[in-house]
Design an enzyme around this catalytic site. Sequence first.
Site, PDB file in Angstrom:
ATOM      1  CG  ASP A 189      -2.133   0.914   1.196  1.00  0.00           C
ATOM      2  OD1 ASP A 189      -2.152   1.765   0.216  1.00  0.00           O
ATOM      3  OD2 ASP A 189      -3.229   0.419   1.645  1.00  0.00           O
ATOM      4  CG  HIS A 194      -0.176   6.648   3.803  1.00  0.00           C
ATOM      5  ND1 HIS A 194      -1.140   7.405   4.570  1.00  0.00           N
ATOM      6  CD2 HIS A 194      -0.869   6.243   2.687  1.00  0.00           C
ATOM      7  CE1 HIS A 194      -2.355   7.460   3.684  1.00  0.00           C
ATOM      8  NE2 HIS A 194      -2.060   6.755   2.704  1.00  0.00           N
ATOM      9  CB  ILE A 209      -2.236  10.965   7.507  1.00  0.00           C
ATOM     10  CG1 ILE A 209      -2.429  10.793   6.059  1.00  0.00           C
ATOM     11  CG2 ILE A 209      -2.071  12.502   7.969  1.00  0.00           C
ATOM     12  CD1 ILE A 209      -3.813  11.396   5.695  1.00  0.00           C
ATOM     13  N   GLY A 212      -5.843   5.095   5.695  1.00  0.00           N
ATOM     14  CA  GLY A 212      -7.030   4.731   6.139  1.00  0.00           C
ATOM     15  C   GLY A 212      -7.247   3.189   6.370  1.00  0.00           C
TER      16      GLY A 212
HETATM   17  C1  LIG Z   1      -6.298   3.769  -5.964  1.00  0.00           C
HETATM   18  C2  LIG Z   1      -7.728   3.876  -5.051  1.00  0.00           C
HETATM   19  C3  LIG Z   1      -7.846   5.236  -4.511  1.00  0.00           C
HETATM   20  C4  LIG Z   1      -6.995   4.955  -3.080  1.00  0.00           C
HETATM   21  C5  LIG Z   1      -7.498   6.221  -2.336  1.00  0.00           C
HETATM   22  C6  LIG Z   1      -7.062   6.512  -1.018  1.00  0.00           C
HETATM   23  C7  LIG Z   1      -5.544   6.352  -0.777  1.00  0.00           C
HETATM   24  C8  LIG Z   1      -5.024   6.141   0.594  1.00  0.00           C
HETATM   25  O1  LIG Z   1      -3.708   5.943   0.478  1.00  0.00           O
HETATM   26  C9  LIG Z   1      -5.328   7.431   1.254  1.00  0.00           C
HETATM   27  C10 LIG Z   1      -5.761   7.422   2.721  1.00  0.00           C
HETATM   28  O2  LIG Z   1      -5.505   6.513   3.171  1.00  0.00           O
HETATM   29  S1  LIG Z   1      -6.177   8.929   3.577  1.00  0.00           S
HETATM   30  C11 LIG Z   1      -6.308   8.663   5.299  1.00  0.00           C
HETATM   31  C12 LIG Z   1      -7.907   7.975   5.413  1.00  0.00           C
HETATM   32  N1  LIG Z   1      -8.689   8.909   5.262  1.00  0.00           N
HETATM   33  C13 LIG Z   1      -8.943  10.227   5.974  1.00  0.00           C
HETATM   34  O3  LIG Z   1      -8.053  10.582   6.740  1.00  0.00           O
HETATM   35  C14 LIG Z   1     -10.183  11.244   5.367  1.00  0.00           C
HETATM   36  C15 LIG Z   1     -10.670  11.734   6.774  1.00  0.00           C
HETATM   37  N2  LIG Z   1     -12.022  12.300   6.518  1.00  0.00           N
HETATM   38  C16 LIG Z   1     -11.711  13.844   6.046  1.00  0.00           C
HETATM   39  O4  LIG Z   1     -10.602  14.137   5.984  1.00  0.00           O
HETATM   40  C17 LIG Z   1     -12.939  14.327   5.545  1.00  0.00           C
HETATM   41  O5  LIG Z   1     -14.098  13.772   6.210  1.00  0.00           O
HETATM   42  C18 LIG Z   1     -13.346  14.530   4.192  1.00  0.00           C
HETATM   43  C19 LIG Z   1     -12.371  15.253   3.342  1.00  0.00           C
HETATM   44  C20 LIG Z   1     -13.495  13.319   3.366  1.00  0.00           C
HETATM   45  C21 LIG Z   1     -14.681  15.341   3.926  1.00  0.00           C
HETATM   46  O6  LIG Z   1     -14.495  16.416   4.621  1.00  0.00           O
HETATM   47  P1  LIG Z   1     -15.292  17.710   4.085  1.00  0.00           P
HETATM   48  O7  LIG Z   1     -15.230  18.135   2.765  1.00  0.00           O
HETATM   49  O8  LIG Z   1     -15.192  18.878   5.253  1.00  0.00           O
HETATM   50  O9  LIG Z   1     -16.846  17.251   4.385  1.00  0.00           O
HETATM   51  P2  LIG Z   1     -17.974  17.741   5.391  1.00  0.00           P
HETATM   52  O10 LIG Z   1     -18.242  19.249   5.371  1.00  0.00           O
HETATM   53  O11 LIG Z   1     -17.780  16.976   6.648  1.00  0.00           O
HETATM   54  O12 LIG Z   1     -19.241  16.935   4.583  1.00  0.00           O
HETATM   55  C22 LIG Z   1     -19.638  17.069   3.289  1.00  0.00           C
HETATM   56  C23 LIG Z   1     -20.398  16.283   2.651  1.00  0.00           C
HETATM   57  O13 LIG Z   1     -19.364  15.045   2.403  1.00  0.00           O
HETATM   58  C24 LIG Z   1     -19.891  13.856   3.206  1.00  0.00           C
HETATM   59  N3  LIG Z   1     -18.740  13.390   3.699  1.00  0.00           N
HETATM   60  C25 LIG Z   1     -18.067  13.560   4.716  1.00  0.00           C
HETATM   61  N4  LIG Z   1     -16.998  12.750   5.219  1.00  0.00           N
HETATM   62  C26 LIG Z   1     -17.012  11.735   4.192  1.00  0.00           C
HETATM   63  C27 LIG Z   1     -16.385  10.549   4.012  1.00  0.00           C
HETATM   64  N5  LIG Z   1     -15.489  10.244   4.696  1.00  0.00           N
HETATM   65  N6  LIG Z   1     -16.914   9.595   2.993  1.00  0.00           N
HETATM   66  C28 LIG Z   1     -18.066  10.108   2.356  1.00  0.00           C
HETATM   67  N7  LIG Z   1     -18.658  11.154   2.334  1.00  0.00           N
HETATM   68  C29 LIG Z   1     -18.140  12.106   3.289  1.00  0.00           C
HETATM   69  C30 LIG Z   1     -20.905  14.494   4.102  1.00  0.00           C
HETATM   70  O14 LIG Z   1     -21.745  13.623   4.600  1.00  0.00           O
HETATM   71  C31 LIG Z   1     -21.442  15.514   3.674  1.00  0.00           C
HETATM   72  O15 LIG Z   1     -22.408  15.052   2.576  1.00  0.00           O
HETATM   73  P3  LIG Z   1     -23.570  15.995   1.971  1.00  0.00           P
HETATM   74  O16 LIG Z   1     -22.992  16.923   1.345  1.00  0.00           O
HETATM   75  O17 LIG Z   1     -24.467  15.133   1.431  1.00  0.00           O
HETATM   76  O18 LIG Z   1     -24.409  16.313   3.365  1.00  0.00           O
END
Ligand SMILES: CCCCCCC[C@@H](O)CC(=O)SCCNC(=O)CCNC(=O)[C@H](O)C(C)(C)COP(=O)(O)OP(=O)(O)OC[C@H]1O[C@@H](n2cnc3c(N)ncnc32)[C@H](O)[C@@H]1OP(=O)(O)O
Length: 285
Positions: A189, A194, A209, A212
């Site tokens: 991964d 990371h 970080i 996930g």
């Molecule tokens: C190759 C394949 C691809 C690989 C990709 C991944 C690669 C990996 O190596 C990367 C990682 O592991 S990253 C580490 C793990 N993930 C994180 O740390 C993300 C944590 N979450 C955030 O930062 C914010 O919630 C964030 C940024 C997700 C959202 O924050 P905001 O923009 O501030 O959203 P918010 O205002 O809280 O909500 C807005 C709308 O979005 C929905 N929502 C929030 N969090 C969500 C989430 N995690 N997943 C899905 N939807 C989400 C809310 O419900 C809200 O929806 P609506 O507009 O419908 O009301």
Amino acid sequence: MAIDYEKLMSVQIPTIEQTYTEKDTMLYALGIGLGSDPVDPDQLRYVYEKGLVAAPSMAVVLAHPGLWIRDLDTGIDYVKVVHGEQGLTLHRPLPAAATVTGESRVTGIVDKGEGRGAMVYSERVIRDKATGEKLATITQNSFCRADGGYGGPSDPARKPHALPERAPDLSVDLTTIPQQALLYRLNADVNPLHADPEIARKAGFDRPILHGLATYGIACHALLKAVCGYDASRLRSLDGRFTAPVYPGETFRAEIWRDGDIASYRIRAVERDVVAISNGRAEIA
Ligand SMILES: CCCCCCC[C@@H](O)CC(=O)SCCNC(=O)CCNC(=O)[C@H](O)C(C)(C)COP(=O)(O)OP(=O)(O)OC[C@H]1O[C@@H](n2cnc3c(N)ncnc32)[C@H](O)[C@@H]1OP(=O)(O)O
């Protein structure tokens, strides 16, 4: 570059074949903190070759197509992508070693609008190559923070599991080590977010970080401990939404609710008191 909806919906993600060994199975388990009590026989079965058992969440790293969001022509700004949600259904317990195939496809894209991101849903089916049997179905939501407002459909996002409103029924704390992400990434991964401080800064974080999927694996560990008696065959599915980034070295508290076969959960990073995974749901046999 921007997302082209039709093109991304039909992107051909390579099918992956992987032969994994007992050593890979043990390495994965160490990456999610199993073996942290090296004299506990319940933990030892995941990290020691005698009677070795695979942790159920290991399915999420098997036959993984890699960082296809970066490597294929997707139009996505991959540095800004974070893992939004993860799901897993186990059709049968994972073997401790096997050759498996993983077929992936994009199942949906939601444009949340300019400055609000886009969500790319994908699915991967893992099969045992020898028998063709389905082992696991994996679903993922990649939250593309820099790609909203490209003009694609903004269908309502899939609803996450609602946690009960009462106080949690039980909780379990698990520690992580400062090198947790460096250890976890050896499960192929390799997202530099990371490991590489420079890339982490470009993505808006002051240091790398935790994956996930590492936090998700630690949630699996907590549920195995708290509600499965460390019996891997009892965990049938595991879903969760990533709500805040976490750092290697933090302590995680799994807060758990039991309602029949369903365990709802969230994961809190204790020192900063932030919820890292919310809307968690697991089916327990
Ligand atoms: C190759 C394949 C691809 C690989 C990709 C991944 C690669 C990996 O190596 C990367 C990682 O592991 S990253 C580490 C793990 N993930 C994180 O740390 C993300 C944590 N979450 C955030 O930062 C914010 O919630 C964030 C940024 C997700 C959202 O924050 P905001 O923009 O501030 O959203 P918010 O205002 O809280 O909500 C807005 C709308 O979005 C929905 N929502 C929030 N969090 C969500 C989430 N995690 N997943 C899905 N939807 C989400 C809310 O419900 C809200 O929806 P609506 O507009 O419908 O009301």
